[in-house]
Design a protein around this motif. Sequence first.
Motif, short mmCIF file in Angstrom:
data_model
loop_
_atom_site.label_atom_id
_atom_site.label_comp_id
_atom_site.label_asym_id
_atom_site.label_seq_id
_atom_site.Cartn_x
_atom_site.Cartn_y
_atom_site.Cartn_z
N ASP A 59 0.87 -1.18 0.00
CA ASP A 59 0.00 0.00 0.00
C ASP A 59 0.91 1.23 0.00
O ASP A 59 1.54 1.54 1.01
CB ASP A 59 -0.89 -0.04 1.25
CG ASP A 59 -1.95 1.06 1.26
OD1 ASP A 59 -1.84 1.99 0.43
OD2 ASP A 59 -2.87 0.98 2.09
N HIS A 241 -4.51 9.16 -5.55
CA HIS A 241 -5.96 9.10 -5.28
C HIS A 241 -6.84 9.70 -6.39
O HIS A 241 -7.62 10.60 -6.14
CB HIS A 241 -6.30 9.68 -3.91
CG HIS A 241 -5.69 11.02 -3.56
ND1 HIS A 241 -5.62 12.07 -4.43
CD2 HIS A 241 -5.14 11.47 -2.40
CE1 HIS A 241 -5.07 13.10 -3.82
NE2 HIS A 241 -4.75 12.77 -2.59
N GLU A 264 -2.93 6.13 -9.42
CA GLU A 264 -3.56 5.16 -8.52
C GLU A 264 -5.00 5.61 -8.28
O GLU A 264 -5.32 6.80 -8.37
CB GLU A 264 -2.83 5.12 -7.17
CG GLU A 264 -2.90 6.47 -6.45
CD GLU A 264 -2.31 6.50 -5.04
OE1 GLU A 264 -1.43 5.69 -4.71
OE2 GLU A 264 -2.75 7.39 -4.27
N CYS A 266 -8.33 4.42 -5.32
CA CYS A 266 -8.48 3.82 -3.99
C CYS A 266 -9.86 3.17 -3.90
O CYS A 266 -10.80 3.59 -4.58
CB CYS A 266 -8.36 4.89 -2.91
SG CYS A 266 -6.95 6.00 -3.11
N SER A 315 -4.15 1.95 -4.06
CA SER A 315 -3.66 2.22 -2.70
C SER A 315 -4.89 2.55 -1.85
O SER A 315 -6.01 2.49 -2.35
CB SER A 315 -2.71 3.41 -2.73
OG SER A 315 -3.49 4.57 -2.98
N THR A 316 -4.66 2.93 -0.58
CA THR A 316 -5.85 3.24 0.24
C THR A 316 -6.02 4.72 0.58
O THR A 316 -7.12 5.15 0.89
CB THR A 316 -5.80 2.48 1.58
OG1 THR A 316 -4.63 2.88 2.30
CG2 THR A 316 -5.85 0.99 1.35
N ASP A 317 -4.92 5.50 0.61
CA ASP A 317 -4.99 6.85 1.20
C ASP A 317 -5.56 6.76 2.62
O ASP A 317 -6.35 7.62 3.03
CB ASP A 317 -5.82 7.79 0.32
CG ASP A 317 -5.66 9.25 0.72
OD1 ASP A 317 -4.78 9.55 1.54
OD2 ASP A 317 -6.44 10.09 0.22
N ARG A 347 -8.18 -3.26 1.62
CA ARG A 347 -7.85 -3.04 0.20
C ARG A 347 -7.79 -4.35 -0.58
O ARG A 347 -8.41 -4.48 -1.65
CB ARG A 347 -6.50 -2.32 0.11
CG ARG A 347 -6.02 -2.03 -1.30
CD ARG A 347 -4.65 -1.37 -1.25
NE ARG A 347 -3.66 -2.30 -0.72
CZ ARG A 347 -2.57 -2.71 -1.36
NH1 ARG A 347 -2.31 -2.24 -2.56
NH2 ARG A 347 -1.73 -3.55 -0.81
#
Length: 471
Positions: A59, A241, A264, A266, A315-317, A347
């Motif tokens: 991540d 994001h 990316e 999320c 990714s997640t942020d 994720r």
Amino acid sequence: MRFDTLIVNGTVATASDTFQADIGIEHGKIIVIGKSLPKDNAAKIIDAAGKLVLPGGIDVHTHLDMPFGGTTSADDFETGTRAAAFGGTTTIIDFAIQYKDQSLRTAFDTWMQKAESRAMIDYAFHCIITDLPDARLDEMNAMVREGVTSFKLFMAYPGVLMLDDASIFKALQMSAKNGAMVCMHAENGSAIDVIVKQALAQGKTAPKYHALTRPTTAEAEAVGRAVALAEMAGAPLYIVHLSSFDALEKVREARDRGLPVYAETCPQYLYLSLEDMDKPGFESAKYVFTPPLREKWNQEKLWTGLKHDQLSVVSTDHCPFCFKEQKELGKDDFTKIPNGGPGIEHRMSLIYSGGVADGRFSLNRFVELTATTPAKLFGLYPKKGTIAVGSDADVVIFDTKRKHTISAETHHMRVDYSMFEGITVTGMPDIVISRGKILVENNSFFGKAGSGNFLKRSTYGDVPKVAGVGL
Ligand code: URP
Ligand code: ZN
Ligand code: ZN
């Protein structure tokens, strides 16, 4: 042959292949991949029959223990990395923030102190630059030598985090020379500020106005401008994001022209939409983050972008703030709601479920999006991001049939709500291994604070270019 751990009977999946094989692990590394490996000298045997054997998730966008919006993100490096491990993520890249008049080194040292004795999985840092006089440009090279080989710049949050175009351009020129990657928060902060002030003047203070004052055009404009600045500087560019089809189109155009531009998205932009901000009262503060949630039709465009390599990474942020006392800071004014949402734990399952189980893309593409490309773009490959002889033994035994309903009641993040409450995913990690050590098995945790290592990363420029990632 002797193994600390031998994983047998599993189906190994990498970004390129899916095959039956056993995996032998010794001193934290994968030392052999083969058929019917001898079991006699294995200290521990894991039977992965009927399960997938995947590289640990990476991540590349988390904010642990981060001061922001008048408070601090609720997960620190201990709770956040533990939650990450429960979800099958074994490496994170977090952000060290340089504040005005500070050196980049101070940012790095500050975040190392937060992480060193707490992280349970391996970690690295991007450096957020908020103040870049010419005298500090050389500090970017010093950071690269320390293994901090990427920099996040903001085109939003004027007066707080935003950099002007001249500074952005100079940073891109530096990264073109030193091989670093610039990660861009692309929203037109100046225009958004005007819209926000007008909304507040009209008494529009509810959380939903956070989303309504940040149009997709502001995101697309900034992506387009960032691409132009990177092209002029001859630098690669990574958009963080990405939330909307308008912005995705700008990335697609750049990639179609052969520019080294990556983006990316999320899980929140794939699973949630503006409709979630219609919840009664202040409830929708749970979904206040930037860029904001978009109209629902954008979701399928983003899934398609993931399939067709217009988007390269998920990714997640992860930037968690509790609803009580933290999100509540903005009860009477949406601009005071700390921006960010929790996501580090789910994720892998959300993307497997929506991507592979729902038939949108292949298992190998899933591995590429969640582990391999993140490692390649950010200088961690092939130590991380794949199952190969010589790679770190970061391995996830993944049960594709196990269903799980996400809830704040059962999650491991230190936050009092879940953005994905009630969503049932198909596919969950059973066993999570970091450098040969089992962190998670049977829903129990065996890691310890401080066992995660800092990862000194190579530069984007140093990583051999391969199909899908190079120019
Ligand atoms: O709302 C968000 N995304 N908070 C974290 C900071 C950022 O811009 O990534
Ligand atoms: Zn951002
Ligand atoms: Zn972020």
